[in-house]
Design a protein around this motif. Structure first.
Motif, PDB file in Angstrom:
ATOM      1  N   ASP A  67       0.822  -1.218   0.000  1.00 17.43           N
ATOM      2  CA  ASP A  67       0.000   0.000   0.000  1.00 17.43           C
ATOM      3  C   ASP A  67       0.850   1.259   0.000  1.00 17.43           C
ATOM      4  N   GLY A  68       1.844   1.307  -0.862  1.00 22.20           N
ATOM      5  CA  GLY A  68       2.692   2.478  -0.971  1.00 22.20           C
ATOM      6  C   GLY A  68       3.777   2.587   0.074  1.00 22.20           C
ATOM      7  N   ILE A 123      -1.102   4.019   1.708  1.00 22.96           N
ATOM      8  CA  ILE A 123      -1.706   4.620   0.525  1.00 22.96           C
ATOM      9  C   ILE A 123      -2.302   3.492  -0.286  1.00 22.96           C
ATOM     10  N   HIS A 124      -3.605   3.382  -0.285  1.00 19.84           N
ATOM     11  CA  HIS A 124      -4.270   2.272  -0.951  1.00 19.84           C
ATOM     12  C   HIS A 124      -4.320   2.552  -2.452  1.00 19.84           C
ATOM     13  N   THR A 125      -3.540   1.785  -3.182  1.00 21.08           N
ATOM     14  CA  THR A 125      -3.511   1.904  -4.638  1.00 21.08           C
ATOM     15  C   THR A 125      -3.832   0.553  -5.237  1.00 21.08           C
TER      16      THR A 125
END
Length: 417
Positions: free
Chosen positions: A358-359, A397-399
């Motif tokens: 998640d980043g 950071i949900h990507t």
């Protein structure tokens, strides 16, 4: 002695009241080059002052935060293709003419479903002939047994020789063997007749038919190929494993791992399975070993030959330190993060970086949970320098995991009626 004093010392004692005032004015113009009074004064002041040092550069401000401590599951990435769990080539077991096709091309068939019919009449006739032969053999056996029974009842009265009795016993044995052979011929002819109705050996999706009704087909391994059937539920995912990853999984996992797969146009690993097979040896030419995962495919969406990305878990979770990926810098051949001490001094710490979550980058070694890591403004931080700090926070950071989903563009378009 300054410049003004020096000039005054050498100036002749002439005044405007002197009998030669013009000579005094000429001396002053020669001494000062005819400069205006303001320019002359500025030059004298600058010459008499000392050069001031430049002001110190401003101390840069960076954002620092402690690493995020979380439980994470680590995965290894593989690339492979889907394969049918079973594949059967449907070929005739008897030769003859195709008289019926009982499935549609590409149809999902169940095990035992009728697919083809071969003209059964020649095989029905052969079965009838075999049954007639069996009846004849059974009749001969009954006669031989009756003759033997009568001879054995007369041997006590010595009305028949012992050799005749032995001959009749041998005749009974031969007749019994003939009956057994006739029965075998009946079973063989019955099988041939049954083989004229070709059924699906497994359940799955059938390919297209390779022959049409009216064609003659030949039996045997090299005979006519009628169609193929692939079993798709469950389905297999085959992939190659490098020797290094194979050793890693052997040491970390003892009873198989969880496999998650995403397709070419998917961003998430939505297909779940498990590792069920690894080959019995490493290929010395490629240095890899073949592995296989098995997945449930109830709606038969997954198709053999389809490409996929797989991640294989080690079966457990570990506690890890996570920092923003941008905070990890490359210093020649090593990875470093910048940490700030309480006095504002910056130091570069070599770290062992792990996968991205998640980043955030997993830090395997080289960092502690109490370190203040520079997470923003890393380009302003220099090892051994001083900085001002602003407290921040490390957040996931949900990507999306994979590439963006892009469907092929339509080749043509027409106006709808």
């Amino acid at each position: 002695m300054n410049m003004i004093t020096h000039i005054k010392a050498e100036e002749p004692h002439l005044s405007d009241a002197s009998p030669h005032p013009s000579a005094a004015r000429r001396w002053r113009r020669a001494a000062f080059g005819g400069l205006p009074a303001a320019a002359l004064l500025a030059g004298l002041v600058i010459a008499n002052s000392e050069t001031a040092p430049p002001p110190p550069p401003p101390v840069p401000t960076v954002t620092v935060a402690a690493p995020l401590v979380r439980q994470v599951t680590e995965w290894d990435d593989y690339v492979g293709r889907f394969e049918a769990s079973q594949t059967v080539e449907v070929r005739p077991r008897v030769s003859g003419q195709i008289t019926g096709i009982h499935f549609a091309d590409g149809q999902v068939v169940r095990r035992g479903q009728l697919l083809f019919t071969i003209d059964p009449r020649p095989f029905a006739a052969a079965l009838a002939e075999a049954r007639a032969g069996l009846a004849s053999a059974q009749s001969d056996l009954s006669l031989a047994r009756a003759d033997l029974s009568r001879a054995e009842s007369l041997i006590a009265d010595q009305a028949v020789s012992r050799s005749e009795v032995d001959r009749l016993r041998a005749r009974v044995q031969a007749a019994s063997a003939a009956v057994a052979a006739a029965q075998a011929r009946v079973r063989s002819r019955a099988l041939d007749l049954e083989f004229t109705r070709i059924r699906a050996p497994i359940g799955g999706r059938a390919s297209d038919r390779r022959v049409d009704a009216g064609n003659l087909v030949a039996a045997g391994d090299a005979g006519s190929l009628l169609t193929t059937v692939n079993a798709l539920d469950p389905i297999h995912f085959s992939f190659d494993v490098s020797e290094a990853l194979f050793l890693k999984t052997k040491r970390e996992r003892s009873n198989g791992g969880v496999a998650e797969i995403r397709l070419q146009d998917e961003s998430e690993y939505r297909w779940k399975g498990r590792l069920d097979f690894t080959d019995n040896g490493i290929d010395p030419r490629s240095g890899s070993i073949r592995g296989r995962a098995v997945l449930s495919n109830p709606d038969l969406f997954l198709t053999p030959g389809m490409f996929g990305n797989m991640r294989l878990g080690s079966g457990g979770t570990v506690q890890a330190l996570l920092v923003p990926d941008a905070a990890v810098r490359t210093d020649q051949a090593r990875k470093v993060v910048y940490v700030v001490a309480k006095d504002g001094s910056v130091a570069a710490k070599p770290v062992a970086a792990g996968p991205l979550v998640d980043g955030l980058r997993v830090i395997r070694a080289g960092l502690t949970a109490t370190d203040r890591v520079v997470i923003a403004g890393t380009h302003l931080a220099q090892s051994g320098g001083k900085v001002q700090v602003r407290i921040g926070k490390v957040q996931p950071i949900h990507t999306q995991v994979g590439p963006p989903i892009t469907a092929p563009a339509a080749a043509q378009a027409t106006l709808a009626p």
